[in-house]
Write an enzyme that holds these catalytic residues in place. Structure first.
Site, PDB file in Angstrom:
ATOM      1  CG  ASN A  45      43.726  40.796  41.792  1.00 26.79           C
ATOM      2  OD1 ASN A  45      44.877  40.735  42.175  1.00 26.79           O
ATOM      3  ND2 ASN A  45      42.833  41.599  42.346  1.00 26.79           N
ATOM      4  CB  ILE A  46      44.604  41.652  35.384  1.00 29.99           C
ATOM      5  CG1 ILE A  46      45.923  40.885  35.594  1.00 29.99           C
ATOM      6  CG2 ILE A  46      44.812  42.832  34.418  1.00 29.99           C
ATOM      7  CD1 ILE A  46      46.487  40.241  34.336  1.00 29.99           C
ATOM      8  CD  GLU A  47      40.736  45.336  40.734  1.00 28.11           C
ATOM      9  OE1 GLU A  47      40.744  46.584  40.808  1.00 28.11           O
ATOM     10  OE2 GLU A  47      40.460  44.591  41.693  1.00 28.11           O
ATOM     11  CB  CYS A  56      39.865  35.926  39.789  1.00 25.14           C
ATOM     12  SG  CYS A  56      38.328  36.606  40.385  1.00 25.14           S
ATOM     13  CD  GLU A  58      41.400  32.713  42.687  1.00 19.16           C
ATOM     14  OE1 GLU A  58      41.533  33.814  42.109  1.00 19.16           O
ATOM     15  OE2 GLU A  58      40.801  32.582  43.767  1.00 19.16           O
ATOM     16  CB  CYS A  89      34.992  34.546  43.104  1.00 18.42           C
ATOM     17  SG  CYS A  89      35.387  34.327  41.353  1.00 18.42           S
ATOM     18  CB  CYS A  92      37.905  31.315  40.579  1.00 19.09           C
ATOM     19  SG  CYS A  92      38.480  32.857  39.826  1.00 19.09           S
TER      20      CYS A  92
HETATM   21  N1  THU Z   1      39.722  38.285  43.299  1.00 18.25           N
HETATM   22  C1  THU Z   1      40.615  37.321  42.932  1.00 18.25           C
HETATM   23  O1  THU Z   1      41.582  37.585  42.202  1.00 18.25           O
HETATM   24  N2  THU Z   1      40.404  36.068  43.376  1.00 18.25           N
HETATM   25  C2  THU Z   1      39.427  35.696  44.232  1.00 18.25           C
HETATM   26  O2  THU Z   1      39.308  34.531  44.540  1.00 18.25           O
HETATM   27  C3  THU Z   1      38.517  36.702  44.772  1.00 18.25           C
HETATM   28  C4  THU Z   1      38.551  38.024  44.094  1.00 18.25           C
HETATM   29  C5  THU Z   1      39.943  39.645  42.834  1.00 18.25           C
HETATM   30  C6  THU Z   1      39.000  40.149  41.783  1.00 18.25           C
HETATM   31  C7  THU Z   1      39.077  41.644  41.994  1.00 18.25           C
HETATM   32  O3  THU Z   1      40.197  42.145  41.273  1.00 18.25           O
HETATM   33  C8  THU Z   1      39.358  41.800  43.476  1.00 18.25           C
HETATM   34  O4  THU Z   1      39.818  40.542  43.927  1.00 18.25           O
HETATM   35  C9  THU Z   1      38.155  42.221  44.298  1.00 18.25           C
HETATM   36  O5  THU Z   1      37.072  41.406  44.056  1.00 18.25           O
END
Ligand code: THU
Length: 141
Positions: A45-47, A56, A58, A89, A92
């Site tokens: 994941n990259i915020e 996310c 995925e 989520c 995804c």
């Molecule tokens: N996140 C994912 O990368 N995949 C998921 O299936 C659930 C959520 C990440 C998004 C965000 O960076 C962090 O988790 C919190 O929601």
């Protein structure tokens, strides 16, 4: 316990998780996607400071695989450090369904717990290209 066939993608997703840019949520996720030919793509994941632009693990992984020419996939793994295994989520689930179809989704944590679910269980009654096509045909009839 994961099967032998799952071990490799779980390990790839676990390694990718170490690269997570989760500076806001601190929730690090890794994913790995196995293409039909056995090649494994992995991502984290990259915020973004503009939170809604966060991507996310995925979807990062699927975009990587598609942009490198892969089109058919065997399974996807999602790894997070949670006691209850972390599922994809909603956004995804939609993207996995559209680009990978009804593949097994291997959930895993860092303690060795795993569970494999089928995409059709995670996204019953999907909205997808086939639905759009059939809706168009019904309208024309
Ligand atoms: N996140 C994912 O990368 N995949 C998921 O299936 C659930 C959520 C990440 C998004 C965000 O960076 C962090 O988790 C919190 O929601």
């Amino acid at each position: 316990m994961s099967t032998k066939v799952e071990t490799e993608i779980i390990e790839a997703a676990t390694r990718a998780r170490d690269c997570a840019l989760a500076q806001f949520s601190k929730f690090c996720v890794g994913a790995a996607l196995e293409a039909e030919d056995g090649k494994i793509f992995a991502g984290c994941n990259i915020e973004s400071a503009a939170y809604e632009l966060t991507m996310c693990a995925e979807r990062v992984t699927i975009w990587k695989a598609l942009s490198e020419g892969a089109r058919k996939f065997a399974r996807i793994a999602v790894v997070a450090d949670t006691e209850r295994l972390t599922p994809p989520c909603g956004a995804c689930r939609q993207i996995i369904w559209e680009f990978c179809g009804d593949i097994p989704v291997v959930l895993a944590n860092l303690r060795g717990d795993t569970e494999t679910l089928q995409m059709a269980e995670l996204l019953p009654r999907p909205f997808d290209a086939k639905f759009l096509e059939e809706a168009g045909e019904a309208e024309q009839a």
